[in-house]
Structure formats: structure tokens, C-alpha cells
Design an enzyme around this catalytic site. Structure first.
Site, PDB file in Angstrom:
ATOM      1  N   CYS A  10      42.089  33.390  30.681  1.00 28.59           N
ATOM      2  CA  CYS A  10      42.778  32.954  29.461  1.00 28.59           C
ATOM      3  C   CYS A  10      43.641  34.095  28.928  1.00 28.59           C
ATOM      4  O   CYS A  10      43.657  34.378  27.732  1.00 28.59           O
ATOM      5  CB  CYS A  10      41.785  32.461  28.410  1.00 28.59           C
ATOM      6  SG  CYS A  10      40.487  33.651  27.996  1.00 28.59           S
ATOM      7  N   ASP A  66      26.047  33.752  34.088  1.00 33.40           N
ATOM      8  CA  ASP A  66      26.657  34.530  33.002  1.00 33.40           C
ATOM      9  C   ASP A  66      25.731  35.698  32.681  1.00 33.40           C
ATOM     10  O   ASP A  66      24.509  35.566  32.729  1.00 33.40           O
ATOM     11  CB  ASP A  66      26.877  33.670  31.752  1.00 33.40           C
ATOM     12  CG  ASP A  66      27.888  34.295  30.800  1.00 33.40           C
ATOM     13  OD1 ASP A  66      29.076  33.909  30.863  1.00 33.40           O
ATOM     14  OD2 ASP A  66      27.497  35.182  30.014  1.00 33.40           O
TER      15      ASP A  66
END
Length: 450
Positions: free
Chosen positions: A378, A280
């Protein structure tokens, strides 16, 4: 002479929570700051640390209710104001929204909602001159507000028009309206448990969903719930828990979790026995991922890096699987993150889709022959889901889709597309109590390298 800044007694109960709510609303609506960055981490509102748990919960609910009902609030207030909401004093606008939200949807006495909103305005130099207006409008709202809501009876008011138009075009008017209704409700708390879901459903006064997640309506600080400190479960929407399961048996395999923070999917992969590297780009979010893994007593390699750079720098063709939860508009998470709809713009979609395509192309080069790639977002926007995968398959002859079977998703055929991809919508899993229904909107496709 400028309006005087009134001195207010700090002990007025609930005023601090409302003042911070007003600051955070201003951050979302005028400064384009996300709720997450204002509520947690280094950039969080400095006043939060002085709030009691009760006031912090009130503040969060206030902000979330206003952002979920922003269109309806605008309609009601426009009918009660002769000249519209004052634009030269953001605190007056916030005070009206905060007062009206409490009167119309929250269990707060009307007189308290009015009084505290007036105090909120009086404490601001630019807004103090509107104290009388705020008082009069909110008293009218207490008398006339509910009939004004009934006048329109449309929760589509609370979805930005550009987004509603897209959902109607892609899913049809009926489903688009169902989505709008679903994201208007405060969602439940979904948990992924390490083991013994029945026990934890009982202890947390919840239920086990068909997909295996535990869903509860318990509120308050998550860290105070049974099992949190011991690492028996983690917070993860039931839809977000599905993509990591699409790998099947991964015990002993090397899996890379790209854009991994805060680590729910990483935890699933480790719990399933994989050797996981979590990547990340955000140092603060990666620190949170490491904290979560430590609490859960799980271990993974971690790397703070841009996913595209990391994919380019490491060895090629060396991993068994990649989970790419790509950066996206996040429009599927509005029920949990009601700021998303008001912060995003339609122009964001094409830029993010281009980034998603680049990440997918790079991810393919890291897979071993026979390796599996699970791509998910998402987002409810097809440009960030179905169309990205179609573009990859059209240009990468080494990749093929492996359709998801109904048995892999608890027989919920409504969440599978005709091509065999996953597509959950906020209106899926309906329940009589809407707080117990719904899913985040997710798309996922499973691809294998030949």
C-alpha cells in the site's frame, strides 16, 4: 513560583474529548506513535473507555482533520503569531491546532472552539501561561483564518515536502497535485460483502463500486451498523480488495497469506474456497484477525511468526499460491491514516525495499511449480512496488509476470500499468462529491512459477 494547575469541572461538555485529542496529537507529532496504536489495543489511550460514542467520534475527527491539514494550519497560525507556536509547552501547540481546526473546517461554533482550547491550556501547568495568547490567536483565526487559507489555495502544503517531491518526480506535477487534493478529504467507508451487494448497498445507504465493494458515507461505530454482528461484511478499502482477486479460481487450493492481519484479504481467500494459512508477526494483530474470522464464520489456519522465518522453517515447494502484502511505508493509505506522512521519512524506503526483496525471494521457494505469487504493497513509492518486482524477475528465471487484464478490474484501465501490474492512486475513481471518490494507493503484481 510555577504556574498553578487550574482545577476544571469534569462536566464541561467536550473537554475530555479535546484533552485526549491533544494527548494523541502529541503522541504522533512528538513521540512518533501511530494513530492505530493510540486508538486501539493494549497501548490505546486509557481515557478512551470513558468517552461516549459521540465524543469518541469527535476526538477521532479532530485528530484526523489536524493531521490532514497540518501544513495549512501551520501556515495560518504562523501568520497569526508574532513569535511562532510556543515550543516549551506542547499542550499550547495542541490547543492552537485543535481550536483552529474546529474554526476552519468543523461544524463547531467559534466561541466554543476558543473557550475549550483555552480551558485545555489552563489545565496544563507548563502551558497555563499561554492561555491569553491562545485566546487572542484563536479569536483572530475566527476573523482572519479563511482569507489566509485562500491566500495560498494549495493543498500541497499538507503533504510533507520530501513526499510531494517524490510524487512529482514519479507521477508528474498534475497527478501529484491530484493525489494531494484526494488525501485531503475524509474518506468513505468501504466494505467487502459476502454476497448480495445490492441489498447491503441499500441497507447501508451506499452504492456498489465498479470493483464490487460497497461504499457508504455512514459514520459512527462500525460495530453498530446492520450486518456487522452477523458477519455479512467486513471493512476493507476498495483498492485493498483487488489483490486477493488476482488468483482467479482458488477453490480447494492451498494459499498462504503473509503479513495477513487484520485479515481482510484472508477473509476474501477463505470466502473464495481456498485452504488458507494466515501468518503475521504481531500477536495482538493476529488476535484481531482471529476475532474477525470468527465473526465472519470463516476458518483459516493461523501462525504468529515473522514471515521470513516462517517461510524458511516450513516445507519447500508445497503451496499453490502466496499473497504477500509486504511491510511498506504505507504512503498510499494517508487518506485513511493521515499520521503516516508525518511519521515516515524518506530513508525508510530503502530499508523496507530490502526487506520486501528478501521476503519475495523466500516466497518463491515455497511455491509449487505452476504456483502463483501475488505481491502487493500500500505504498505509492516505485522502489517498493515496480522496482522490487523487476529486481526479482531479473534474478529468478523460474518466475514470470502474468499481466492483469482490464476485465479483471472492472475495465478500469487507468489502474493498470503498461507492464500489466495494478497501480491505484488516491485520485482514482473521482466523483463530484469527493467523499465518495478515491482509492487507497496500492501496487500489485501477479507472478507464476514455471
Amino acid at each position: 513560583m510555577p504556574p498553578q494547575r487550574f482545577a476544571l469541572p469534569s462536566e464541561v461538555p467536550g473537554l475530555a474529548a479535546r484533552r485526549i485529542a491533544a494527548d494523541i496529537l502529541d503522541g504522533v507529532l512528538h513521540k512518533h506513535r501511530t494513530l492505530d496504536e493510540q486508538l486501539d489495543g493494549a497501548a490505546a489511550h486509557p481515557g478512551l473507555k470513558n468517552l461516549s460514542d459521540r465524543d469518541r467520534a469527535l476526538m477521532r475527527r479532530l485528530v484526523a482533520t489536524i493531521l490532514r491539514r497540518l501544513g495549512t494550519l501551520g501556515h495560518v497560525l504562523s501568520r497569526l503569531l508574532d513569535r511562532g507556536i510556543p515550543t516549551d509547552a506542547p499542550r499550547a501547540q495542541s490547543a492552537l491546532l485543535i481550536g483552529a481546526a474546529q474554526i476552519l473546517w468543523m461544524d463547531v461554533p467559534d466561541h466554543a472552539a476558543v473557550d475549550l482550547s483555552v480551558r485545555l491550556v489552563q489545565s496544563d501547568r507548563r502551558a497555563a501561561k499561554y492561555a491569553g495568547l491562545v485566546n487572542a490567536v484563536l479569536r483572530r483565526c475566527a476573523r482572519e483564518g479563511h482569507p489566509l487559507i485562500e491566500e495560498v489555495k494549495s493543498q500541497t502544503l499538507d503533504v510533507p515536502p520530501w513526499l510531494l517531491a517524490r510524487w512529482i518526480a514519479h507521477y508528474g506535477e498534475t497527478v501529484a497535485r491530484d493525489i494531494a487534493v484526494a488525501i485531503g478529504h475524509e474518506p468513505s467507508l468501504d466494505l467487502t460483502v459476502k454476497s448480495d451487494a445490492e441489498q447491503w448497498a441499500t441497507r447501508l445507504h451506499g452504492e456498489i463500486l465498479a470493483t464490487g465493494s460497497v461504499r457508504t458515507l455512514l459514520q459512527g461505530s462500525v460495530t453498530m451498523l446492520p450486518g456487522f454482528n452477523e458477519g455479512h461484511w467486513w471493512v476493507q478499502d476498495a483498492a485493498a480488495a483487488l489483490p486477493a482477486r488476482l488468483f482467479g479460481d482458488i477453490a480447494g487450493k492451498t494459499i498462504v497469506d503473509l503479513c495477513a492481519a487484520p485479515g481482510g484479504k484472508t477473509s476474501q481467500l477463505v470466502q473464495a474456497g481456498a485452504r488458507v494459512t494466515a501468518v503475521d508477526r504481531s500477536p495482538s494483530r493476529m488476535a484481531r484477525l482471529r476475532d474477525n474470522l470468527a465473526r465472519l464464520k470463516l476458518e483459516a489456519e493461523t501462525a504468529v511468526a515473522d514471515a521470513a522465518d516462517w517461510l524458511s522453517q516450513e516445507s519447500q515447494g508445497d503451496v499453490d499460491g502466496i499473497l504477500l502484502d509486504a511491510p511498506c511505508t504505507s504512503t498510499g493509505t494517508i487518506r485513511r491514516h493521515p499520521d503516516v506522512g508525518w511519521l515516515r521519512q524518506e530513508s525508510d524506503i530503502s530499508a523496507l525495499a530490502a526487506q520486501q526483496k528478501r521476503l519475495l525471494q523466500k516466497a518463491v521457494t515455497r511455491l509449487k511449480p505452476g504456483g502463483m505469487l501475488v505481491y502487493c504493497t500500500c505504498s505509492l513509492e516505485p522502489e517498493e512496488g515496480e522496482q522490487v518486482v523487476s529486481a526479482l524477475l531479473a534474478t529468478e528465471s523460474t518466475m514470470r509476470r502474468v499481466p492483469i487484464e482490464a476485465g479483471e478490474v472492472a475495465g478500469l484501465t487507468e489502474i493498470l500499468t503498461a507492464e500489466g501490474d495494478l497501480r491505484t492512486l488516491p485520485c482514482h475513481l473521482p466523483r463530484e462529491d469527493p467523499r465518495l471518490g478515491g482509492l487507497d494507493g496500492f501496487y500489485a503484481a501477479r507472478l507464476v512459477k514455471s
